[in-house]
Design an enzyme around this catalytic site. Structure first.
Site, PDB file in Angstrom:
ATOM      1  N   ASP A  76       0.818  -1.213   0.000  1.00  0.00           N
ATOM      2  CA  ASP A  76       0.000   0.000   0.000  1.00  0.00           C
ATOM      3  C   ASP A  76       0.854   1.267   0.000  1.00  0.00           C
ATOM      4  OD1 ASP A  76      -2.139  -1.694   0.153  1.00  0.00           O
ATOM      5  OD2 ASP A  76      -2.964  -0.861   2.004  1.00  0.00           O
ATOM      6  N   HIS A 220       4.055  -2.643   2.990  1.00  0.00           N
ATOM      7  CA  HIS A 220       4.269  -1.273   2.498  1.00  0.00           C
ATOM      8  C   HIS A 220       5.665  -1.158   1.889  1.00  0.00           C
ATOM      9  CE1 HIS A 220       1.155  -0.989   5.629  1.00  0.00           C
ATOM     10  NE2 HIS A 220       0.655  -0.028   4.876  1.00  0.00           N
TER      11      HIS A 220
END
Length: 291
Positions: A76, A220
């Protein structure tokens, strides 16, 4: 003066020497380079072309997750500033990922987004500025998603094929807009908590603890420790028999329709919210950093 007979005999001999093939050089005598043609000008034969195509097809042959054990690592808030190193690792291990991109970072780091698309990773829409979509107007939700959709297509030539709302938060308005845009909503069923620990061992242990067939793991690419531990993590997953694939390759994900939620039931798992960065936590850094 030579006799006419001798001159007549000399002419064919001279012609024979002129016509002798230039390739008749001995192995230990270097060939002249001045007249040598570049090898790159040679056209490949039909057989060579077929072989090259077969090799290329073998490299990109899709994994059948109905027959083998698959897992999807998803990232993300990117492209983060370490995304290029992450892509290097994925390429080395012949793995595919899924990147849920923020429009502001696609604008800041277009080269990384282009590479994700070119190397066959899934691209997802993670809004433009990562707001809480339940707390903004319907007009703002639509703007956040459509603006990201547009810049990703502009930069990469490909449009995101799925939506992941920031923080995994959604309501009926988000679902309706996803339906309008013709995209499913993809959440996750396992986390890494990389943003919280920023510790390679902790990230490694958390992912392996949550690993399961058709697992969708939240990570991430702006967390440096995630990128550093990835070679070790991919090695461990592959030793356990996992194929690391993009979400679109997982069982049940190929036939997703607009506004479908995947993994099934993930929206009801309240524990998943703990996998996302808390409000005000460090993120992918300013889009103005240009990295």
């Amino acid at each position: 003066m030579k006799s006419p007979a001798r001159m007549l005999l000399a002419v064919p001999c001279a012609l024979a020497l002129v016509a002798a093939p230039t390739t008749a050089w001995s192995a230990d005598q270097p060939k002249p380079t001045a007249t040598a043609k570049p090898t790159s000008t040679a056209k490949p034969t039909t057989a060579a072309k077929t072989t090259d195509k077969a090799k290329s097809a073998a490299k990109v042959a899709p994994v059948d997750c109905a027959k083998v054990k698959c897992i999807a690592l998803t990232f993300d808030d990117g492209p983060g500033k370490y995304a290029d190193k992450l892509l290097d690792t994925f390429k080395k291990y012949k793995a595919k990922g899924t990147f849920f991109l923020e429009g502001q970072y696609v604008k800041s780091r277009p080269a990384f987004a282009k590479r994700m698309a070119a190397e066959g990773h899934d691209l997802g829409n993670h809004s433009y500025t990562h707001p809480h979509l339940r707390e903004v107007s319907e007009e703002k939700i639509r703007e956040e998603l459509t603006k990201t959709q547009e810049i990703v297509k502009q930069v990469t030539g490909k449009s995101p094929t799925m939506i992941r709302p920031p923080y995994g938060e959604m309501d009926d308005r988000v679902k309706a807009i996803a339906s309008e845009m013709g995209m499913p909503i993809v959440l996750w069923n396992g986390g890494s908590r990389d943003w919280a620990t920023k510790n390679e061992k902790a990230i490694y242990d958390e992912v392996l603890k949550n690993a399961k067939r058709d697992g969708v793991i939240l990570m991430h690419d702006w967390v440096e420790q995630t990128v550093k531990v990835m070679p070790k993590l991919l090695t461990a997953l592959q030793k356990q028999g996992y194929h690391i694939v993009a979400v679109s390759s997982l069982r049940g994900a190929k036939d997703l329709k607009a506004a479908d939620i995947y993994p099934v039931g993930s929206e009801k798992d309240e524990d998943l919210t703990g996998d996302t960065p808390a409000e005000g936590a460090e993120s992918a850094e300013s889009p103005a950093d240009g990295q």
